[in-house]
Design a protein around this motif. Structure first.
Motif, PDB file in Angstrom:
ATOM      1  N   TYR A 157      -8.417  -2.947   3.446  1.00  0.00           N
ATOM      2  CA  TYR A 157      -7.790  -1.694   3.048  1.00  0.00           C
ATOM      3  C   TYR A 157      -8.790  -0.669   2.549  1.00  0.00           C
ATOM      4  N   PHE A 204       0.837  -1.188   0.000  1.00  0.00           N
ATOM      5  CA  PHE A 204       0.000   0.000   0.000  1.00  0.00           C
ATOM      6  C   PHE A 204       0.876   1.243   0.000  1.00  0.00           C
ATOM      7  N   LEU A 241      -4.577   0.749  -1.612  1.00  0.00           N
ATOM      8  CA  LEU A 241      -4.026  -0.588  -1.808  1.00  0.00           C
ATOM      9  C   LEU A 241      -3.393  -0.647  -3.194  1.00  0.00           C
TER      10      LEU A 241
END
Length: 73
Positions: A53, A16, A60
């Motif tokens: 996420y 990420f 992400l």
């Protein structure tokens, strides 16, 4: 003699972005989640990663599945 592969475990690895460098390049981080069921479907693992996420403020970048296998004769 033939080699026997036995599934050991699976790890979910996500990348990420946490920000940008002064030059404008992305700052990437990686997080691993252990103890994922080795028989879990790829789509289910991906869905869990995107759901987790989706709750974060960081975008992400990628989702990876690492399968670990014991090899014996």
């Amino acid at each position: 003699m033939a080699v026997i592969a036995s599934a050991k475990d699976t790890v979910l690895v996500v990348n990420f972005q946490t920000g940008l460098t002064p030059a404008g390049s992305p700052i990437l981080r990686q997080r691993s989640f252990q103890n994922v069921r080795s028989d879990a479907a790829d789509q289910d693992i991906y869905d869990v990663a995107t759901a987790l996420y989706g709750l974060q403020s960081y975008p992400l970048i990628s989702v990876r599945r690492d399968n670990r296998v014991d090899l014996t004769e």
